[in-house]
Design an enzyme around this catalytic site. Structure first.
Site, PDB file in Angstrom:
ATOM      1  N   CYS A 177       0.792  -1.238   0.068  1.00 58.53           N
ATOM      2  CA  CYS A 177       0.027   0.073  -0.022  1.00 58.53           C
ATOM      3  C   CYS A 177       0.573   1.336   0.082  1.00 58.53           C
ATOM      4  CB  CYS A 177      -0.664  -0.013   1.169  1.00 58.53           C
ATOM      5  SG  CYS A 177       0.011   0.316   2.661  1.00 58.53           S
ATOM      6  N   LEU A 212      -3.314  -2.232  -2.136  1.00 57.50           N
ATOM      7  CA  LEU A 212      -3.178  -3.232  -3.030  1.00 57.50           C
ATOM      8  C   LEU A 212      -3.391  -4.417  -2.094  1.00 57.50           C
ATOM      9  CD1 LEU A 212      -2.607  -4.243  -5.749  1.00 57.50           C
ATOM     10  CD2 LEU A 212      -0.135  -4.462  -5.105  1.00 57.50           C
ATOM     11  N   SER A 213      -4.498  -5.181  -2.430  1.00 57.49           N
ATOM     12  CA  SER A 213      -4.596  -6.636  -1.828  1.00 57.49           C
ATOM     13  C   SER A 213      -3.870  -7.715  -1.975  1.00 57.49           C
ATOM     14  CB  SER A 213      -6.454  -6.605  -1.790  1.00 57.49           C
ATOM     15  OG  SER A 213      -6.840  -6.980  -3.057  1.00 57.49           O
ATOM     16  N   ILE A 214      -3.165  -8.443  -1.439  1.00 53.45           N
ATOM     17  CA  ILE A 214      -2.469  -9.627  -1.615  1.00 53.45           C
ATOM     18  C   ILE A 214      -3.102 -10.726  -0.849  1.00 53.45           C
ATOM     19  CG2 ILE A 214      -0.126 -10.347  -1.551  1.00 53.45           C
ATOM     20  CD1 ILE A 214      -0.579  -8.145  -3.695  1.00 53.45           C
ATOM     21  N   ASN A 216       2.420  -0.560   5.620  1.00 52.32           N
ATOM     22  CA  ASN A 216       3.154  -0.897   4.176  1.00 52.32           C
ATOM     23  C   ASN A 216       3.941  -2.180   4.190  1.00 52.32           C
ATOM     24  OD1 ASN A 216       3.650  -1.029   1.583  1.00 52.32           O
ATOM     25  ND2 ASN A 216       5.089   0.978   1.554  1.00 52.32           N
ATOM     26  N   GLY A 217       3.576  -3.168   3.564  1.00 55.86           N
ATOM     27  CA  GLY A 217       4.423  -4.323   3.558  1.00 55.86           C
ATOM     28  C   GLY A 217       4.059  -5.652   3.768  1.00 55.86           C
ATOM     29  N   GLU A 218       4.863  -6.623   4.249  1.00 57.79           N
ATOM     30  CA  GLU A 218       4.409  -7.713   4.537  1.00 57.79           C
ATOM     31  C   GLU A 218       5.084  -8.534   5.464  1.00 57.79           C
ATOM     32  OE1 GLU A 218       1.681  -9.652   3.062  1.00 57.79           O
ATOM     33  OE2 GLU A 218       1.343  -8.228   1.424  1.00 57.79           O
ATOM     34  N   ASP A 226      -1.858  -9.808   8.536  1.00 55.71           N
ATOM     35  CA  ASP A 226      -0.327  -9.582   9.350  1.00 55.71           C
ATOM     36  C   ASP A 226      -0.445  -8.157   9.920  1.00 55.71           C
ATOM     37  OD1 ASP A 226      -0.418  -8.150   6.947  1.00 55.71           O
ATOM     38  OD2 ASP A 226       1.599  -8.910   6.243  1.00 55.71           O
ATOM     39  N   SER A 234      12.301 -11.541  -6.464  1.00 49.62           N
ATOM     40  CA  SER A 234      13.544 -10.923  -7.315  1.00 49.62           C
ATOM     41  C   SER A 234      14.862 -11.369  -6.419  1.00 49.62           C
ATOM     42  CB  SER A 234      13.208  -9.640  -7.538  1.00 49.62           C
ATOM     43  OG  SER A 234      14.389  -8.867  -8.394  1.00 49.62           O
TER      44      SER A 234
END
Length: 646
Positions: A2, A50-52, A74-76, A99, A379
């Site tokens: 996000c 942004l939905s993950i 913002n992140g995971e 999370d 990546s």
């Protein structure tokens, strides 16, 4: 994934003076699926998502414990499931599987120590209503960005992207010293930015704020490697004691096994998602290793490679061969010079800051293609810094012959070498060999010397010195060997100022989440214990990493020379891009910053083939286009162009 905005102020009127909606609208690309706003005494929080994973349960701003805590994140957090179980054993309850809620519960139960529990990438702000305190942090490596700006009245505004902060009702000005350092590094070293009074929260740092107090920043983590004395003892033991040699070989095998197993665990965690996951694939070992491991857990993996429609500037064939060997679905994106000229102003707008790394170009276009098929990509960023992968790390070994020259003689030899004609074979070798590491290496890119900047840059100060940026890093790394000191410098400059900036901005430009399994604290812990000969030996780099992945990566990739993303700017600026570049330089309103005559002469000398000035010209062009987007088209009529290209 996000973008967010946070505003805190002891003055309620000042809190509402900032245009929250405009700040959020301009970063919609970071989160087109959902949005939300939270307002309380002293604080306003805005969010684009942004939905993950778990869209319904992951709405933000999110509150916890009867709205005591509210977060924007913002992140995971890849180990969130394990942390949730641990917290539930302590009495925590959860309403979602997000999370985000795990971060809130972790902060409640562990306090600031929660930061050392998280495995992932993050920047977040938490408002504690009971204590009237804001707490926030940025992940250890700086994968996710966090900008902030302190206003004259004490209001502090935070943002995931700097462009949001240009809406603030106080003008932003060019920072001359930042421009000076930009011309050295091709980016502006953190925590500073191109404009004064706008900074970044440094990686591995937390922040806190209370009404009536100023913003407080604290370092909670920094990279630490094993001191060279430890490696030296082991090397001596290896040479002098055959019976110890066997133990050292066993230790090497154990470390290599640990490298492989830790990386596999990291990739597995990074693949947690409720949406399709893909991967970028070049011709190198780093991305190939990530794809090879990911393929074990996701057989239908999609991979993507960018290439240029010019012979000699493509890793497409090698990537295709790798994809076939690993049996993954592969797509190649071909880029033309016309594509680059058309899109480059937009690329720089998304970059937020002037970052002149040409590798941003293929990353932008390959992310554009990947976003049509997946929402998440893996990546290989970070492997070179952690495992010793850059070719420049071989330099201390090649300059070893100069150790025999007495220190008082080195300045004399260096002075004589500097009098030799430019381009003469051996001149640069002599100069670098007689220059201490602390003076010759300031990071992976060095574009303009200080003398060259005197001709190009108009504002200046005798107090501005290139080495001031890295001076404290060399002081902190005294206990390390030269290669490890170079890694340490790159982790604090190149990695966070260039590599991760373009990785985040070029993928988020297309609402694509990028994940980097090498940049994991467990992976770093293993890498930090690798001795010098396990990083660089002879002409080989990343020695132990290559050996550890020998049965994972296809043979044609394993010992291939590192190329990076080759971008044909040297040829373009002589031919197809010459008029385009000349027009940008001529029309740019940066006469107060750059000596235009010198800039144009540099372009002409390059066109005539006198020397390769492509990286220097690209650095100048990038800054001028950034200046056009953000300074020439600010808050008047020109503002429309700035926002429209986004």
């Amino acid at each position: 994934m996000c973008g967010f905005i946070g505003i805190v102020s002891a003055n309620e009127q000042a809190l509402y003076e900032q245009p929250m909606k405009q700040m959020m609208d301009v970063i919609t690309h970071r989160g087109p699926d959902d949005s939300g706003v939270f307002e309380d005494k002293y604080v306003r929080l805005g969010f684009q998502r942004l939905s993950i994973v778990d869209l319904e349960g992951g709405h933000q701003p999110m509150s916890y414990l009867n709205a005591r805590y509210t977060i924007i994140f913002n992140g995971e957090i890849y180990n969130a499931p394990e942390l949730r179980e641990e917290l539930m054993d302590m009495g925590a309850t959860f309403e979602t599987h997000s999370d985000t809620e795990v971060i809130l519960a972790s902060y409640h139960y562990y306090g600031e120590e929660c930061l050392n529990k998280f495995k992932g990438m993050f920047s977040f702000l938490i408002w504690d209503k009971n204590k009237e305190r804001l707490f926030g942090a940025r992940d250890p490596f700086g994968i996710k960005p966090l900008f902030y700006r302190t206003l004259r009245d004490g209001t502090v505004v935070f943002a995931s992207e700097k462009k949001s902060l240009f809406f603030i009702n106080e003008p932003a000005y060019i920072d001359g010293e930042a421009a000076f350092h930009y011309l050295t590094f091709q980016y502006i070293p953190e925590p500073h930015t191109a404009t004064s009074k706008i900074d970044k929260v440094a990686p591995g740092h937390s922040l806190s704020w209370r009404p009536g107090e100023s913003l407080h920043l604290r370092c909670y983590w920094k990279p630490e490697f094993l001191p060279k004395e430890e490696f030296s003892k082991k090397a001596v033991n290896f040479l002098l004691a055959p019976f110890k040699r066997k133990a050292l070989l066993a230790e090497k095998n154990n470390v290599q096994t640990e490298i492989r197993e830790t990386l596999i665990d990291s990739v597995k965690r990074h693949m947690r998602s409720d949406v399709p996951v893909g991967a970028f694939l070049s011709g190198g070992i780093d991305s190939s290793a990530i794809v090879a491991i990911a393929r074990q857990y996701h057989p239908d993996l999609n991979t993507f490679t960018a290439e240029f429609d010019r012979e000699g500037y493509s890793e497409g064939d090698v990537a295709e061969e790798t994809a076939e060997a690993l049996d993954v679905n592969h797509r190649r994106v071909k880029i033309s010079v016309e594509d680059v000229m058309n899109e480059f102003p937009k690329i720089i707008w998304h970059m937020d800051e002037p970052v002149a790394d040409p590798a941003a170009i293929p990353l932008y276009f390959v992310a554009q293609e990947a976003s049509k098929h997946v929402k998440v990509v893996l990546s290989g960023e970070g492997a070179d810094e952690l495992f010793g992968g850059y070719n420049i790390y071989r330099e201390p070994q090649s300059l070893g012959v100069f150790k025999g020259i007495p220190s008082p003689l080195k300045p004399i030899v260096k002075n004589l070498a500097q009098r030799l004609p430019m381009g003469m074979k051996g001149r640069s070798f002599l100069i670098r060999g007689c220059t201490p590491l602390e003076e010759r290496f300031v990071g992976n890119a060095k574009i303009f010397t200080d003398d060259e900047k005197d001709k190009i840059l108009i504002p200046g100060s005798p107090n501005w010195k290139t080495n001031d940026i890295v001076k404290h890093l060399y002081e902190d790394s005294k206990a390390y060997d030269d290669v490890t000191r170079m890694q340490y410098v790159d982790m604090h400059t190149w990695l966070r100022g260039d590599i991760l900036v373009k990785a985040d901005k070029m993928t988020m430009a297309h609402s694509l989440e990028l994940r980097v399994p090498f940049l994991d604290r467990d992976v770093f812990d293993v890498a930090s214990r690798i001795p010098l000969h396990g990083k660089v030996h002879g002409h080989q780099t990343k020695v132990w990493l290559r050996e550890a992945l020998g049965d994972v990566v296809p043979a044609h990739v394993l010992h291939r020379k590192k190329l990076g993303f080759p971008v044909p700017i040297r040829i373009w600026l002589k031919d197809e891009m010459y008029d385009w570049a000349r027009s940008w330089i001529t029309n740019s309103q940066t006469d107060h910053l750059f000596n235009k005559k010198e800039c144009l002469q540099l372009l002409e000398d390059h066109r005539q083939g006198k020397f390769d000035a492509s990286r220097k010209i690209w650095t100048i062009l990038t800054y001028m286009i950034w200046h056009y987007n953000y300074m020439e088209n600010s808050h008047d009529e020109g503002e429309q162009y700035m926002w429209n290209i986004g």
